[in-house]
Motif scaffolding. Structure first.
Motif, short mmCIF file in Angstrom:
data_model
loop_
_atom_site.label_atom_id
_atom_site.label_comp_id
_atom_site.label_asym_id
_atom_site.label_seq_id
_atom_site.Cartn_x
_atom_site.Cartn_y
_atom_site.Cartn_z
N CYS A 191 -5.34 -7.11 -11.22
CA CYS A 191 -4.12 -7.37 -10.47
C CYS A 191 -3.68 -8.82 -10.68
O CYS A 191 -4.49 -9.75 -10.64
CB CYS A 191 -4.35 -7.10 -8.98
N ALA A 192 -2.38 -9.01 -10.90
CA ALA A 192 -1.84 -10.35 -11.11
C ALA A 192 -1.82 -11.14 -9.81
O ALA A 192 -1.69 -12.36 -9.82
CB ALA A 192 -0.42 -10.25 -11.67
N GLY A 193 -1.97 -10.46 -8.68
CA GLY A 193 -2.00 -11.14 -7.38
C GLY A 193 -3.34 -11.79 -7.11
O GLY A 193 -3.47 -12.57 -6.18
N LEU A 197 0.48 -5.39 -10.89
CA LEU A 197 0.01 -5.57 -9.53
C LEU A 197 -0.63 -4.28 -9.04
O LEU A 197 -0.28 -3.18 -9.49
CB LEU A 197 1.18 -5.92 -8.60
N CYS A 198 -1.57 -4.43 -8.10
CA CYS A 198 -2.14 -3.23 -7.49
C CYS A 198 -1.13 -2.68 -6.48
O CYS A 198 -0.08 -3.28 -6.23
CB CYS A 198 -3.47 -3.57 -6.81
N SER A 199 -1.43 -1.56 -5.87
CA SER A 199 -0.46 -0.92 -4.98
C SER A 199 -0.17 -1.77 -3.74
O SER A 199 0.98 -1.88 -3.31
CB SER A 199 -0.95 0.46 -4.57
N GLN A 200 -1.19 -2.41 -3.18
CA GLN A 200 -0.98 -3.23 -1.98
C GLN A 200 -0.16 -4.48 -2.29
O GLN A 200 0.78 -4.82 -1.56
CB GLN A 200 -2.33 -3.63 -1.37
N CYS A 201 -0.48 -5.14 -3.38
CA CYS A 201 0.27 -6.35 -3.77
C CYS A 201 1.70 -5.99 -4.16
O CYS A 201 2.63 -6.76 -3.91
CB CYS A 201 -0.43 -7.07 -4.91
N TYR A 202 1.87 -4.82 -4.75
CA TYR A 202 3.22 -4.38 -5.14
C TYR A 202 4.08 -4.11 -3.91
O TYR A 202 5.26 -4.44 -3.89
CB TYR A 202 3.14 -3.15 -6.03
N LYS A 203 3.50 -3.56 -2.85
CA LYS A 203 4.24 -3.32 -1.62
C LYS A 203 4.69 -4.64 -0.99
O LYS A 203 5.84 -4.76 -0.52
CB LYS A 203 3.39 -2.54 -0.62
N THR A 204 3.82 -5.63 -0.95
CA THR A 204 4.20 -6.93 -0.40
C THR A 204 5.26 -7.60 -1.27
O THR A 204 6.16 -8.27 -0.76
CB THR A 204 2.99 -7.85 -0.24
N GLU A 244 9.03 -8.78 0.04
CA GLU A 244 9.56 -10.13 -0.15
C GLU A 244 10.90 -10.08 -0.87
O GLU A 244 11.81 -10.84 -0.54
CB GLU A 244 8.56 -10.99 -0.92
N GLU A 245 11.03 -9.21 -1.85
CA GLU A 245 12.29 -9.06 -2.56
C GLU A 245 13.39 -8.57 -1.61
O GLU A 245 14.52 -9.03 -1.67
CB GLU A 245 12.14 -8.08 -3.73
#
Length: 135
Positions: A13-15, A28-35, A39-40
Motif C-alpha cells: 500500500c502506498a499509504g 492503495l489498500c481498501s481502507q486507505c482508498y476510502k480515506t 478527502e477528495e
C-alpha cells in the motif's frame, strides 16, 4: 492477475499501512482508498463553497445581497406575512388574499384613465375620405 486469480506481483500500500494495494485503487489498500476518497470529497465541497461565495456583480458585496434576501413580504394594509403567495398591485404594494382587490386596500392607482389611454393606443380612429372622387 492471472486467470486462476493469483496475484503475480503484490504491491504494498502506498499509504504505508502494510497491506497490499491494487493499481486500480492508485496502489492503495481498501481502507486507505476510502480515506483518500473522503478527502477528495471534502476538497470538492470546499472548492464549491468558495466558488458560490464569489459575487459577479460589480460594486456589490455579499453583505448587500444577504440584506436584500432577508426582506420579508408583508401586506401593506394588515401587516400579515404573505411570503410567496402575496399579490402585487399597480399601486406598488404587496397585499394578502383578503386585501388584494383595489377597493379593499384603498388603491391610489387610477384604473379608468389607464384603461382609456390603452384603448386610445390600441384603437386608432379610422377616418375615411368623404369625397373619394374629388378632382
Amino acid at each position: 492477475m492471472t486467470s486462476c486469480g493469483k496475484v503475480e506481483n503484490p504491491i504494498l500500500c502506498a499509504g504505508g499501512c502494510g497491506f497490499y494495494g491494487t493499481s486500480s485503487n492508485h496502489n492503495l489498500c481498501s481502507q486507505c482508498y476510502k480515506t483518500f476518497l473522503k478527502e477528495e470529497a471534502k476538497n470538492i465541497v470546499v472548492l464549491s463553497e468558495k466558488i458560490s461565495s464569489l459575487t459577479f456583480h460589480e460594486g456589490t458585496t455579499t453583505e448587500n445581497v444577504d440584506s436584500t434576501m432577508k426582506i420579508k413580504q408583508r401586506c401593506m394594509t394588515c401587516k400579515k406575512k404573505v411570503g410567496l403567495i402575496g399579490f402585487s398591485c399597480r399601486c406598488e404594494g404587496m397585499f394578502c388574499s383578503v386585501h388584494k382587490y383595489p377597493e379593499e386596500h384603498s388603491c391610489t392607482f387610477d384604473y379608468k384613465s389607464f384603461g382609456r389611454v390603452t384603448l386610445a393606443k390600441e384603437n386608432p380612429p379610422c377616418r375615411h375620405d368623404k369625397l373619394e372622387n374629388r378632382i
